[in-house]
Each structure stands twice: as C-alpha cells, then as structure tokens.
Design a protein around this motif. Structure first.
Motif, PDB file in Angstrom:
ATOM      1  N   ARG A   3      67.265   5.170  65.390  1.00 28.21           N
ATOM      2  CA  ARG A   3      67.052   5.938  64.161  1.00 28.21           C
ATOM      3  C   ARG A   3      66.232   5.089  63.184  1.00 28.21           C
ATOM      4  O   ARG A   3      66.558   3.918  62.962  1.00 28.21           O
ATOM      5  N   MET A   4      65.207   5.682  62.593  1.00 24.99           N
ATOM      6  CA  MET A   4      64.379   4.979  61.609  1.00 24.99           C
ATOM      7  C   MET A   4      64.862   5.285  60.198  1.00 24.99           C
ATOM      8  O   MET A   4      65.088   6.449  59.848  1.00 24.99           O
ATOM      9  N   LEU A   5      64.997   4.242  59.390  1.00 25.43           N
ATOM     10  CA  LEU A   5      65.317   4.404  57.976  1.00 25.43           C
ATOM     11  C   LEU A   5      64.176   3.785  57.169  1.00 25.43           C
ATOM     12  O   LEU A   5      63.914   2.584  57.277  1.00 25.43           O
ATOM     13  N   PRO A 189      77.265   3.126  64.472  1.00 27.58           N
ATOM     14  CA  PRO A 189      75.941   2.515  64.688  1.00 27.58           C
ATOM     15  C   PRO A 189      75.835   1.133  64.058  1.00 27.58           C
ATOM     16  O   PRO A 189      76.544   0.800  63.104  1.00 27.58           O
ATOM     17  N   ILE A 190      74.934   0.340  64.612  1.00 25.96           N
ATOM     18  CA  ILE A 190      74.574  -0.952  64.042  1.00 25.96           C
ATOM     19  C   ILE A 190      73.169  -0.822  63.450  1.00 25.96           C
ATOM     20  O   ILE A 190      72.291  -0.199  64.063  1.00 25.96           O
ATOM     21  N   GLY A 191      72.984  -1.378  62.268  1.00 31.21           N
ATOM     22  CA  GLY A 191      71.674  -1.318  61.623  1.00 31.21           C
ATOM     23  C   GLY A 191      71.052  -2.692  61.504  1.00 31.21           C
ATOM     24  O   GLY A 191      71.721  -3.730  61.636  1.00 31.21           O
ATOM     25  N   PHE A 192      69.735  -2.721  61.240  1.00 31.58           N
ATOM     26  CA  PHE A 192      69.015  -3.980  61.077  1.00 31.58           C
ATOM     27  C   PHE A 192      68.030  -3.852  59.930  1.00 31.58           C
ATOM     28  O   PHE A 192      67.159  -2.992  59.923  1.00 31.58           O
ATOM     29  N   HIS A 193      68.215  -4.739  58.916  1.00 29.66           N
ATOM     30  CA  HIS A 193      67.284  -4.790  57.782  1.00 29.66           C
ATOM     31  C   HIS A 193      66.704  -6.195  57.730  1.00 29.66           C
ATOM     32  O   HIS A 193      67.438  -7.177  57.596  1.00 29.66           O
ATOM     33  N   LEU A 217      71.166   2.742  66.988  1.00 27.96           N
ATOM     34  CA  LEU A 217      70.617   1.588  66.289  1.00 27.96           C
ATOM     35  C   LEU A 217      69.743   2.090  65.146  1.00 27.96           C
ATOM     36  O   LEU A 217      68.803   2.849  65.358  1.00 27.96           O
ATOM     37  N   TYR A 218      70.071   1.684  63.926  1.00 27.40           N
ATOM     38  CA  TYR A 218      69.269   2.036  62.752  1.00 27.40           C
ATOM     39  C   TYR A 218      68.375   0.848  62.412  1.00 27.40           C
ATOM     40  O   TYR A 218      68.865  -0.280  62.258  1.00 27.40           O
TER      41      TYR A 218
END
Length: 525
Positions: A3-5, A189-193, A217-218
């Motif tokens: 998933r794109m944020l 979900p796990i996200g990455f910034h 995965l975000y």
C-alpha cells in the motif's frame, strides 16, 4: 500486498512551512487520488500552529473534512492526518464521521506510555490508528519488542518502522522488520517511513517489499521526494517500481503532472535533496538539523562541517539541540589573536577618506557603472567582502568565511597584500588577520555575517561614514549574488529572518554612524 501512502502535503510542508495554497493543495489531493495512491496524508493536526486555509496544518478535524470536501474526491478514499505528540488534545477529536479516516500518531521514545494512551483514545473514536515511533534507531531490540507487545493490546491499523534521521542501512531495516513481524499481532500491517540522507530510501523500501510476504506493507513517499534536508522516497519512483515488478496498479501520469505544476516551482526556490552535509550527519548517527544549522551559516567548507558534527557528544546526536550546535560552531570558529597592529593600519588607510564596502550582491553587476562613477568621483578606500570584484577596483578584500576563502585562494590571483582574514580561517598562514570573536554580532541569525563583521572592524578602527554597494538582501528566489558560483542553499524562512535581522542592525547603526546604500537594498527601511 503493498500500500502506498503519500505524505507530500505533510512531510513536504517542512520545505514551505506548509503554505501550499488552497487550490494547489486541492489539486495535489485530486491528482493523488487519480493516480490510485492508497492513502493520502493531507497534513498535520496541530492546535499550536497559526493555520489558515492556505496551509496544510489544521487546527481541527472539521477543518480537514472541510478541506477534503473541496477536493471532491471519492468518499471511500483513505485520507489520514498526523498528530505529533503534545501538539493536539485528542479529547477534542470528534467521533470519526467525515472522510478523515485515520490518524498517524508520532511520538518520541520518552513519551511511549503517554502516546499509547492517546492512541487508545483515538481508536475509541473509530479512527484508524497508525503507530509512528519516531527514530526507531533510538530503541534497543528489547525496547521494540516491548513496544510491539503494548501495541498488540490496542486496536491499531499499522505499526511503523520510522527512520527519522535517515540512518538505516538495508540490514537494519530488515532486522527491524523481522523483530516486529515476529511479535506483532497477526493481520496488522507494517509501515515504513524513511528519509534519504544516505540515498537508501528507495533500496530499503525494495528490501522490505522483497521480504514482506504475509502482511500488508505500507510505504510512505512524497512527490519528487519533497521533504526537509535530504528529502523522502519519491512517489513516482515507487509507483514505477511497483508497476513494473509487482502489478500495474498505479497511474504515473497524474503524479508527473503534479510534480511539474505544483512541486517543481517550490523546488526551484527552496530546494531539497541528497547533499554531502546530510550524508555526514547520517554516517555520524546525527540528527540532520545539525547539518542544516551548519549549512545555513554559509561560512563553512565541508571539512569544517564534518569536524564540528564529529565533535557532538554521542548522547546529543539523536536529539537536536540548537544551543549545543551553536556553542560548538562558535568554539570551532574562535581562535583569539592580537590584531591591534591591523586596526592601526586600517585607521591610517581610511583616515579622512570615504569608505566604500562592496558585498557580493547581484547589484554589483547590474549597477557596476554607478559604482565605478562613485569611485572615480570620490576616490574612496574600497573594501570587497568575500569576493574579488571583476568590474571595479578595490583596495582590500575582507574574508570571514572559510568557504569563500578557499574559492578566492583557488582562483590563483595574487592579492596577498590586500587580503584581510578573520582568525577562524585555519588555512590562513600568511595573510593579514583580525580576531574573529571581536567583530561578531549579538543576533545569532547574523552573528558572523561577513559584511557586518567588516563594518564592526572598521568602526573599531575609527570609521564612522560608510557607503555600501551589493548589500542587496536575500530575495525570494536563489538569485542573490552577482555570480552563480556564490549561490547559496539557505531556506526561504531563514532568508527572511536574516533580512529582518540585518535591517535591525542598520537601524541601530544609523544612530551613531552614517550609512548610505549606493545600490538597491532590502535593508534601507
């Protein structure tokens, strides 16, 4: 599933103080939706910010919902905003009812307990909660496991790996993922910034895409990587990668249109992106704002910046302390010497003469004829600041900036008998020198402004009548100097602060000294 944020309107806002303008911000949201971006972050929720309709910092959820309604997007679009811990009272959040679907809650390690309680309250109001522990590199493995276990007791939408300072290498990102993946509740979900200080945002994201097989995965990104310092992962690069390697899910054209129409005009005035000072901060595990502070001084070469950053005590490296970096900068610059002989020499040189000081503003080239006519008519003593004039004669060159010193000495021109350097320039071993700390200004914004330091020096030598050329002041674009080689990367807000501080300096100076601006200047008023 990936998933794109997109966080252009929030993280990108550090570049322009979130002043996108209402119509531009609306257009960016529409284009992101048109591109098929999964989650759109529209800005900050912050009750302490003096917001307006032209900013993407909002004082209430109602303000956000009103803004989103103007965007005329699909009501099912996943729209989120961020709250920085301590900037918004979550008790003031209404029950989720509008198109604002989620809250990203960002907090530092020392506020974990309070932040998790805020997240619980937000979830009870039916918002999706994205847990954003700032600077995960500050946490030990056991700290992360403890935080994940606490998060498992809450109703959260995603748990993020946040590389606040752009320090993470591939192996660190992968290790953090597996620690979280092995302890996080199933289905979360796990996200990455990330930030691009080491130019690893894109490759680190690809590494996570490769290993994340059983969770959503975000991945956060911004258009053209818009974000302070080295910037962020580029939305357009991530879209292209996903389309080519996973499935053709997104439309790239609306993103490219937004880049061209809305983002590049900002970049042309206030650029961001990978640069050596941010790289140095990252490899020394330092907050990038330390590099920003040193770059903004516009006085240091890269060797100096590296030396100062290396001198920051390890316990202060992750938490930006402006007082500390200011003290380290001043300590590095100061090298006390006795300059009484130089003062006496300058006093004799300027005795009963007009004094013309030429700073390197663009007006030096656009008004060169006026300057030359003044020199012919008045035979002044001419001081150049941080440059060797091409179009007019000069008697002395004053340099208080090691970066400019290197450029001047590298030019090969024989001016040893005309150069006056301040004692902070450590490479100076045969030029006339004056004591650096004696001519600083009290205002930190202009403490070591070279032109003002020269004025302070000459006042001490007995001069009380100045004619100034090339003191243009910072413009809103980057065209501040007569030569492109002197261009700077000072942020817009810093330019405005500097203009105001220099104007105040001259207002005070006029009470005891005659000051005449020969060329146009923002400092006249």
């Amino acid at each position: 599933m990936i998933r794109m944020l997109d966080c252009t309107l929030r993280d990108g806002g550090y570049i322009n103080n979130w002043h996108f303008g209402r119509s531009k911000a609306v257009n960016i949201v529409r284009k992101l939706e048109s591109a098929g971006v999964d989650i759109i972050e529209v800005g900050f929720l912050d009750q302490k910010f003096a917001s307006s309709d032209d900013h993407t910092v909002f004082n209430s959820a109602a303000d956000i919902n009103r803004f989103i309604s103007e965007c005329s997007i699909n009501p099912d679009t996943n729209v989120v905003a961020m709250i920085m811990h301590g900037s918004f009272n979550v008790d003031d959040l209404p029950e989720a009812a509008g198109i604002l679907k989620g809250i990203r809650y960002c907090f530092k390690k020392e506020f974990v307990c309070e932040a998790l309680e805020m997240c619980r309250k937000i979830a009870e109001k039916k918002y999706d909660v994205y847990l954003q522990p700032a600077s995960l590199t500050d946490y030990s493995d056991l700290d992360i496991i403890d935080l994940v276990n606490r998060a498992n007791k809450l109703d959260i939408k995603a748990f993020y790996i946040v590389d606040t300072y752009g320090l993470m290498r591939r192996e660190q990102v992968v290790r953090y993922f597996y620690i979280i993946d092995n302890n996080l509740a199933a289905g979360v979900p796990i996200g990455f910034h990330s930030h691009n200080n080491l130019q690893l945002s894109f490759s680190n994201s690809q590494a996570l895409i490769d290993i994340c097989k059983h969770r959503e995965l975000y991945i956060d990104s911004s258009i053209f990587g818009m974000g302070r310092g080295a910037g962020n992962l580029c939305t357009e690069l991530l879209i292209q990668y996903i389309n080519e390697n996973i499935q053709p899910e997104y439309d790239l054209i609306p993103i490219l249109e937004t880049m061209d129409e809305s983002i590049m005009p900002i970049y042309s005035v206030r650029p961001w992106g990978y640069a050596a000072p941010y790289y140095i901060a990252a490899i020394n595990d330092c907050h990038p704002n330390y590099a920003t502070y040193l770059v903004d001084r516009q006085t240091l070469c890269i060797r100096d910046i590296n030396s100062i950053i290396k001198s920051i005590p390890r316990e202060y490296r992750h938490k930006y302390d402006q007082t500390l970096i200011s003290e380290l900068y001043n300590q590095y610059q100061q090298c006390s010497i006795d300059d009484s002989a130089v003062l006496e020499s300058l006093s004799r040189l300027c005795l009963e003469k007009k004094v013309l000081i030429i700073a390197p503003g663009k007006s030096v080239s656009t008004h060169s004829e006026m300057i030359n006519n003044f020199i012919i008519s008045n035979s002044p003593i001419v001081f150049a600041v941080n440059h060797i004039p091409d179009l007019v004669r000069f008697d002395r060159v004053f340099v208080a900036n090691s970066k400019r010193f290197k450029e001047i000495t590298a030019s090969g021109q024989e001016i040893a008998d005309k150069m006056i350097c301040t004692s902070n320039i450590k490479e100076n071993d045969h030029f006339c020198a004056v004591n650096y700390s004696s001519y600083l200004n009290d205002d930190d914004a202009i403490s070591d402004n070279s032109g003002l330091m020269l004025i302070n020096l000459l006042i001490k030598a007995g001069v009380n009548d100045f004619v100034l050329a090339g003191f243009d002041g910072y413009s809103s674009d980057s065209q501040n100097y007569f030569s492109d080689s002197l261009s700077d990367s000072v942020e817009y807000q810093k330019r405005e602060l500097t203009n105001a501080a220099v104007t105040t300096y001259f207002s005070k100076l006029r009470k005891s000294t005659s000051v005449t601006f020969l060329t146009p200047s923002k400092y006249r008023s």
